[in-house]
Scaffold this active site. Structure first.
Site, mmCIF file in Angstrom:
data_model
loop_
_atom_site.group_PDB
_atom_site.id
_atom_site.type_symbol
_atom_site.label_atom_id
_atom_site.label_comp_id
_atom_site.label_asym_id
_atom_site.label_seq_id
_atom_site.Cartn_x
_atom_site.Cartn_y
_atom_site.Cartn_z
ATOM 1 N N ARG A 181 -0.380 8.804 -10.425
ATOM 2 C CA ARG A 181 -0.434 7.610 -9.561
ATOM 3 C C ARG A 181 0.274 6.415 -10.193
ATOM 4 O O ARG A 181 0.914 5.618 -9.516
ATOM 5 C CB ARG A 181 -1.898 7.240 -9.264
ATOM 6 N N ARG A 217 -5.233 -2.229 8.513
ATOM 7 C CA ARG A 217 -6.411 -3.043 8.183
ATOM 8 C C ARG A 217 -5.972 -4.281 7.421
ATOM 9 O O ARG A 217 -4.922 -4.284 6.776
ATOM 10 C CB ARG A 217 -7.348 -2.265 7.233
ATOM 11 N N ILE A 218 -6.870 -5.289 7.416
ATOM 12 C CA ILE A 218 -6.626 -6.502 6.633
ATOM 13 C C ILE A 218 -7.212 -6.356 5.220
ATOM 14 O O ILE A 218 -6.778 -7.016 4.284
ATOM 15 C CB ILE A 218 -7.272 -7.731 7.337
ATOM 16 N N ASP A 271 0.842 -1.202 0.000
ATOM 17 C CA ASP A 271 0.000 0.000 0.000
ATOM 18 C C ASP A 271 0.878 1.253 0.000
ATOM 19 O O ASP A 271 1.956 1.255 0.596
ATOM 20 C CB ASP A 271 -0.906 -0.016 1.243
ATOM 21 N N ASN A 320 -10.751 -3.254 -6.146
ATOM 22 C CA ASN A 320 -9.959 -2.257 -6.889
ATOM 23 C C ASN A 320 -10.538 -1.913 -8.264
ATOM 24 O O ASN A 320 -10.136 -0.916 -8.880
ATOM 25 C CB ASN A 320 -8.500 -2.719 -7.055
ATOM 26 N N TRP A 321 -11.522 -2.699 -8.757
ATOM 27 C CA TRP A 321 -12.189 -2.335 -10.017
ATOM 28 C C TRP A 321 -12.892 -0.994 -9.869
ATOM 29 O O TRP A 321 -13.231 -0.357 -10.867
ATOM 30 C CB TRP A 321 -13.214 -3.404 -10.417
ATOM 31 N N SER A 326 -7.241 -6.048 -5.542
ATOM 32 C CA SER A 326 -8.344 -6.658 -4.792
ATOM 33 C C SER A 326 -9.617 -6.670 -5.643
ATOM 34 O O SER A 326 -9.722 -5.935 -6.637
ATOM 35 C CB SER A 326 -8.604 -5.875 -3.501
ATOM 36 N N SER A 327 -10.575 -7.484 -5.222
ATOM 37 C CA SER A 327 -11.866 -7.532 -5.932
ATOM 38 C C SER A 327 -12.496 -6.137 -5.955
ATOM 39 O O SER A 327 -13.292 -5.830 -6.834
ATOM 40 C CB SER A 327 -12.842 -8.472 -5.212
ATOM 41 N N GLU A 333 1.138 -13.467 12.586
ATOM 42 C CA GLU A 333 1.661 -12.284 13.264
ATOM 43 C C GLU A 333 1.550 -11.094 12.308
ATOM 44 O O GLU A 333 1.984 -11.183 11.153
ATOM 45 C CB GLU A 333 3.127 -12.503 13.669
ATOM 46 N N HIS A 362 2.842 3.143 -9.003
ATOM 47 C CA HIS A 362 2.685 1.705 -9.252
ATOM 48 C C HIS A 362 3.935 1.148 -9.944
ATOM 49 O O HIS A 362 4.377 0.039 -9.653
ATOM 50 C CB HIS A 362 1.438 1.433 -10.093
HETATM 51 C C1 FPP Z 1 -1.865 0.090 -3.355
HETATM 52 O O1 FPP Z 1 -1.402 1.403 -3.358
HETATM 53 C C2 FPP Z 1 -1.319 -0.641 -4.482
HETATM 54 C C3 FPP Z 1 -2.040 -1.296 -5.441
HETATM 55 C C4 FPP Z 1 -3.512 -1.343 -5.452
HETATM 56 C C5 FPP Z 1 -1.398 -1.964 -6.576
HETATM 57 C C6 FPP Z 1 -0.168 -2.758 -6.275
HETATM 58 C C7 FPP Z 1 0.549 -2.896 -7.541
HETATM 59 C C8 FPP Z 1 1.875 -2.885 -7.689
HETATM 60 C C9 FPP Z 1 2.827 -2.843 -6.571
HETATM 61 C C10 FPP Z 1 2.389 -2.877 -9.088
HETATM 62 C C11 FPP Z 1 3.083 -4.076 -9.543
HETATM 63 C C12 FPP Z 1 2.523 -5.366 -9.112
HETATM 64 C C13 FPP Z 1 3.003 -6.524 -9.573
HETATM 65 C C14 FPP Z 1 2.507 -7.782 -9.018
HETATM 66 C C15 FPP Z 1 4.051 -6.560 -10.602
HETATM 67 P P1 FPP Z 1 -2.457 2.583 -3.531
HETATM 68 O O2 FPP Z 1 -2.574 2.896 -4.965
HETATM 69 O O3 FPP Z 1 -3.738 2.209 -2.857
HETATM 70 O O4 FPP Z 1 -1.728 3.725 -2.754
HETATM 71 P P2 FPP Z 1 -2.397 4.914 -1.916
HETATM 72 O O5 FPP Z 1 -3.077 4.282 -0.740
HETATM 73 O O6 FPP Z 1 -1.216 5.735 -1.517
HETATM 74 O O7 FPP Z 1 -3.323 5.634 -2.857
#
Ligand code: FPP
Length: 283
Positions: free
Chosen positions: A39, A202-203, A26, A74-75, A71-72, A215, A43
């Site tokens: 953003r 959070r989980i 995160d 994130n769409w 996650s489901s 843990e 990533h």
């Molecule tokens: C959460 O950060 C991150 C994600 C939803 C995407 C995770 C993806 C990657 C690390 C890219 C590469 C992945 C692979 C498997 C190659 P956020 O966008 O929610 O951050 P924020 O809370 O600061 O907005």
């Protein structure tokens, strides 16, 4: 990728290394915002942190690393961010699978992949097939995954298995074991250590069933900044925990052959394996 063949880092006993580490990555968006970047730049840097984390876990001797990539839920993000994430995922598979394979890493994806583009589904299937026999470490990417989805599909599979065996659906009631064998990560031990970056505690619908005795370790570090030193800090914290699995602290000390005075450390670290439902009386 992995510099050392040994299964432990200096100062770590093999029993102190978590066999399975699960991570919620995160903070990519905030990392980008702090730099006034889009953003998706966060990533992209997050993908570098994935590489560093796989390497660090491999060098420590972690057997299973599970990363929550999408996650489901994130769409619900803006469409351009979702498609950038899918593209990044596809590119990462294309670029990294041969290196993972060379280093004996098995790659797999858990989650409902039916919603992915056919091209991405094919890349995933091919990467899984290429690396299937590798035994050094299993890297699992949870994508379009949700803990509630996982439990629901496992219950449905357990019911279907009963129907196929000509057994009644509800009598006797389904057991934990019948459900657990159909969970997406059924072939892995439950995570020993859960890490979440980015300051949230959070989980978030990750491995709801499997995290029952894990843990938990949270850090303010944003995912793109996460690396080997953070993995080490999390493992150090893990080593200081006493895992009781429902037993008393005295029992844990006695079973570990400790008369009682020394510092706990993560010496028990194992499910007693007594067949008792671990939910009962657990702390
Ligand atoms: C959460 O950060 C991150 C994600 C939803 C995407 C995770 C993806 C990657 C690390 C890219 C590469 C992945 C692979 C498997 C190659 P956020 O966008 O929610 O951050 P924020 O809370 O600061 O907005």
């Amino acid at each position: 990728m992995f510099r050392r063949q040994a299964t432990t880092a200096p100062g770590l006993l093999p029993a102190d290394v978590p066999r399975h580490v699960a991570i919620i990555m995160d903070g990519n968006g905030r990392w980008a915002r702090q730099r006034m970047l889009p953003r998706v730049a966060g990533h992209r840097r997050g993908a570098n942190a994935v590489r560093a984390t796989v390497q660090a876990c491999g060098e420590l001797g972690v057997e299973h690393l599970t990363l929550f990539a999408f996650s489901s839920e994130n769409w619900r993000r803006p469409a351009d961010e979702v498609s950038a994430l899918m593209e990044l995922f596809a590119t990462a598979i294309e670029q990294e699978v041969s290196r993972l394979h060379e280093h004996g890493v098995r790659f797999q994806v858990v989650g409902d992949r039916s919603r992915f583009e056919p091209g991405l589904q094919k890349l995933i299937e091919d990467a899984e097939a290429t690396t299937r026999a590798n035994a050094r470490m299993t890297l699992t990417i949870a994508a379009n995954y949700g803990g509630r989805w996982d439990i629901t599909q496992a219950v449905n599979c357990a019911l279907a298995a009963r129907a196929e065996a000509g057994q009644a659906a509800a009598t006797p009631a389904l057991t934990e074991g019948e459900i657990a064998q159909h969970l997406a990560l059924a072939s892995a031990p439950e995570p020993d250590l859960f890490i979440r970056t980015g300051g949230e505690t959070r989980i978030s619908n990750f491995l709801l069933w499997q995290l029952a005795y894990t843990e938990l370790w949270f850090t303010e570090t944003l995912w793109p900044d996460f690396g080997a030193a953070d993995v080490q800090a999390a493992v150090d914290a893990f080593r200081s925990r006493e895992r009781r699995f429902g037993r008393t602290s005295d029992q844990v000390r006695r079973e570990a052959g400790d008369p009682g005075d020394s510092v706990a450390g993560n010496r028990a670290g194992v499910d007693p394996g007594d067949g008792l439902p671990r939910i009962a009386g657990a702390r």
